[in-house]
Motif scaffolding. Structure first.
Motif, PDB file in Angstrom:
ATOM      1  N   PRO A 149       0.810  -1.227   0.000  1.00 39.53           N
ATOM      2  CA  PRO A 149       0.000   0.000   0.000  1.00 39.53           C
ATOM      3  C   PRO A 149       0.843   1.278   0.000  1.00 39.53           C
ATOM      4  O   PRO A 149       0.467   2.271  -0.637  1.00 39.53           O
ATOM      5  N   ASP A 150       1.992   1.262   0.703  1.00 36.54           N
ATOM      6  CA  ASP A 150       2.851   2.450   0.720  1.00 36.54           C
ATOM      7  C   ASP A 150       3.381   2.746  -0.680  1.00 36.54           C
ATOM      8  O   ASP A 150       3.480   3.899  -1.095  1.00 36.54           O
ATOM      9  N   LEU A 151       3.740   1.691  -1.404  1.00 40.83           N
ATOM     10  CA  LEU A 151       4.238   1.873  -2.759  1.00 40.83           C
ATOM     11  C   LEU A 151       3.129   2.400  -3.665  1.00 40.83           C
ATOM     12  O   LEU A 151       3.341   3.308  -4.468  1.00 40.83           O
ATOM     13  N   LEU A 152       1.925   1.854  -3.511  1.00 38.43           N
ATOM     14  CA  LEU A 152       0.794   2.322  -4.325  1.00 38.43           C
ATOM     15  C   LEU A 152       0.478   3.789  -4.037  1.00 38.43           C
ATOM     16  O   LEU A 152       0.171   4.557  -4.955  1.00 38.43           O
ATOM     17  N   ALA A 153       0.578   4.190  -2.781  1.00 38.33           N
ATOM     18  CA  ALA A 153       0.352   5.594  -2.416  1.00 38.33           C
ATOM     19  C   ALA A 153       1.415   6.481  -3.054  1.00 38.33           C
ATOM     20  O   ALA A 153       1.119   7.574  -3.566  1.00 38.33           O
ATOM     21  N   ALA A 154       2.657   5.992  -3.046  1.00 40.53           N
ATOM     22  CA  ALA A 154       3.757   6.746  -3.661  1.00 40.53           C
ATOM     23  C   ALA A 154       3.554   6.851  -5.176  1.00 40.53           C
ATOM     24  O   ALA A 154       3.861   7.876  -5.792  1.00 40.53           O
ATOM     25  N   VAL A 155       3.038   5.799  -5.780  1.00 35.59           N
ATOM     26  CA  VAL A 155       2.752   5.797  -7.222  1.00 35.59           C
ATOM     27  C   VAL A 155       1.696   6.855  -7.546  1.00 35.59           C
ATOM     28  O   VAL A 155       1.842   7.624  -8.500  1.00 35.59           O
ATOM     29  N   ASP A 156       0.637   6.925  -6.723  1.00 35.89           N
ATOM     30  CA  ASP A 156      -0.414   7.921  -6.941  1.00 35.89           C
ATOM     31  C   ASP A 156       0.140   9.339  -6.827  1.00 35.89           C
ATOM     32  O   ASP A 156      -0.185  10.201  -7.647  1.00 35.89           O
ATOM     33  N   ALA A 157       0.970   9.569  -5.815  1.00 33.25           N
ATOM     34  CA  ALA A 157       1.555  10.900  -5.620  1.00 33.25           C
ATOM     35  C   ALA A 157       2.462  11.249  -6.804  1.00 33.25           C
ATOM     36  O   ALA A 157       2.442  12.372  -7.320  1.00 33.25           O
ATOM     37  N   PRO A 174       7.359  -9.599 -12.898  1.00 29.48           N
ATOM     38  CA  PRO A 174       5.903  -9.401 -13.002  1.00 29.48           C
ATOM     39  C   PRO A 174       5.381  -8.407 -11.953  1.00 29.48           C
ATOM     40  O   PRO A 174       4.441  -7.663 -12.224  1.00 29.48           O
ATOM     41  N   ALA A 175       5.999  -8.385 -10.776  1.00 27.50           N
ATOM     42  CA  ALA A 175       5.575  -7.449  -9.734  1.00 27.50           C
ATOM     43  C   ALA A 175       5.876  -6.006 -10.148  1.00 27.50           C
ATOM     44  O   ALA A 175       5.120  -5.081  -9.819  1.00 27.50           O
ATOM     45  N   LEU A 176       6.984  -5.812 -10.879  1.00 35.52           N
ATOM     46  CA  LEU A 176       7.279  -4.464 -11.373  1.00 35.52           C
ATOM     47  C   LEU A 176       6.225  -4.047 -12.404  1.00 35.52           C
ATOM     48  O   LEU A 176       5.781  -2.893 -12.411  1.00 35.52           O
ATOM     49  N   VAL A 177       5.817  -4.987 -13.249  1.00 36.59           N
ATOM     50  CA  VAL A 177       4.783  -4.672 -14.244  1.00 36.59           C
ATOM     51  C   VAL A 177       3.478  -4.269 -13.551  1.00 36.59           C
ATOM     52  O   VAL A 177       2.787  -3.356 -14.011  1.00 36.59           O
ATOM     53  N   GLU A 178       3.164  -4.916 -12.420  1.00 41.65           N
ATOM     54  CA  GLU A 178       1.969  -4.510 -11.648  1.00 41.65           C
ATOM     55  C   GLU A 178       2.092  -3.058 -11.184  1.00 41.65           C
ATOM     56  O   GLU A 178       1.122  -2.302 -11.231  1.00 41.65           O
ATOM     57  N   VAL A 179       3.288  -2.684 -10.731  1.00 42.26           N
ATOM     58  CA  VAL A 179       3.513  -1.305 -10.281  1.00 42.26           C
ATOM     59  C   VAL A 179       3.361  -0.344 -11.467  1.00 42.26           C
ATOM     60  O   VAL A 179       2.722   0.711 -11.351  1.00 42.26           O
ATOM     61  N   LEU A 180       3.921  -0.720 -12.615  1.00 40.58           N
ATOM     62  CA  LEU A 180       3.816   0.132 -13.799  1.00 40.58           C
ATOM     63  C   LEU A 180       2.360   0.253 -14.259  1.00 40.58           C
ATOM     64  O   LEU A 180       1.938   1.321 -14.718  1.00 40.58           O
TER      65      LEU A 180
END
Ligand SMILES: [Mg+2]
Length: 265
Positions: free
Chosen positions: A4-12, A245-251
């Motif tokens: 969740p912290d990474l997803l929040a950082a992605v949104d920001a 694959p986890a990096l692709v999810e982040v992208l």
């Protein structure tokens, strides 16, 4: 799902007007394989990057130690994706590519001969040609022979002191010209005038990238960076994902967030 912290950082990150989304290729988007020529990006990776590069204020770059020609072929990337090859010594936007001095060309010929001798003495080790250097690969061979080969190759850097020696996982690169991923990333960010930089990678050279972005002379841009280490190992990156694959999810999450923020903006 990414944490969740990474997803929040992605949104920001996605909310900044101008962004550079850069990633390493091997070990980040494409799983490491025995023969570097067999390397292929994981499903969805290049499609996601291409979709990102079509969005306003969004530049996407692959930053690799590979030479431009190999990076283009293996990734299948097309414009407007920027390809930065040979650790920053090549840039797809500059088709004249790499210019070596006479001294550097002569050193490259010497390096080639010296490395051939290393390969003959260490069966199974292999040489990869690069525009500005050569790489010795030992993946898949007897670990003791491999370690001895890498040691012998790295020792060439002591004989020819202007060689730039970059060790990696079962690999050592010897270059006659070297920019470094960190220098290349910050220069690209500066040239593009972006507000924030995303960078993901899996190896020693990517750590230079993470560190350089953290120390960007543009302190505001440094504060807005988002760096992700792929896989194990000590890192200067802010976040970590387990595999390609986890990096692709982040992208993909970044693509979704960027789509809505550019639409809203
Ligand atoms: Mg890599």
């Amino acid at each position: 799902m990414p944490d969740p912290d990474l997803l929040a950082a992605v949104d920001a990150f996605a909310a900044h007007p101008g962004v550079l989304v850069a990633t390493d290729f091997d070990g980040a988007l494409a799983p490491l394989v025995l023969d570097p020529a067999d390397s292929r990006p994981v499903e969805g990776g290049m499609e996601t990057l291409a979709a990102l590069s079509d969005l306003p204020g969004t530049t996407v770059a692959l930053v690799s130690g590979r030479d431009l020609a190999a990076l283009r072929e293996l990734s299948g990337a097309t414009d407007p994706l920027v390809l930065v090859g040979s650790h920053g010594a090549e840039d797809s936007r500059r088709p004249d590519g790499l210019v070596l001095s006479d001294e550097q060309r002569a050193l490259l010929a010497t390096l080639e001969a010296d490395l051939r001798a290393v390969v003959e003495a260490h069966p199974g080790s292999r040489i990869e040609d690069k525009p500005a250097g050569r790489v010795l690969h030992t993946r898949g061979i007897d670990p003791q022979v491999g370690a001895a080969a890498l040691e012998a190759a790295a020792a060439l850097g002591e004989r020819h002191t202007s060689l730039v020696v970059t060790p990696g996982k079962e690999v050592v690169e010897l270059a006659v010209a070297h920019v470094g991923k960190g220098t290349a990333l910050v220069a690209l960010a500066e040239e593009l005038g972006v507000d924030a930089v995303f960078y993901a990678g899996d190896d020693v050279t990517d750590e230079q990238g993470f560190a350089a972005l953290a120390e960007d002379a543009d302190a505001a841009r440094a504060a807005r960076r988002l760096t992700v280490r792929v896989g194990e190992g000590e890192t200067a990156a802010q976040f970590r994902v387990p595999d390609e694959p986890a990096l692709v999810e982040v992208l993909s999450a970044l693509l979704t967030a960027r789509r809505s923020s550019t639409r809203a903006g």
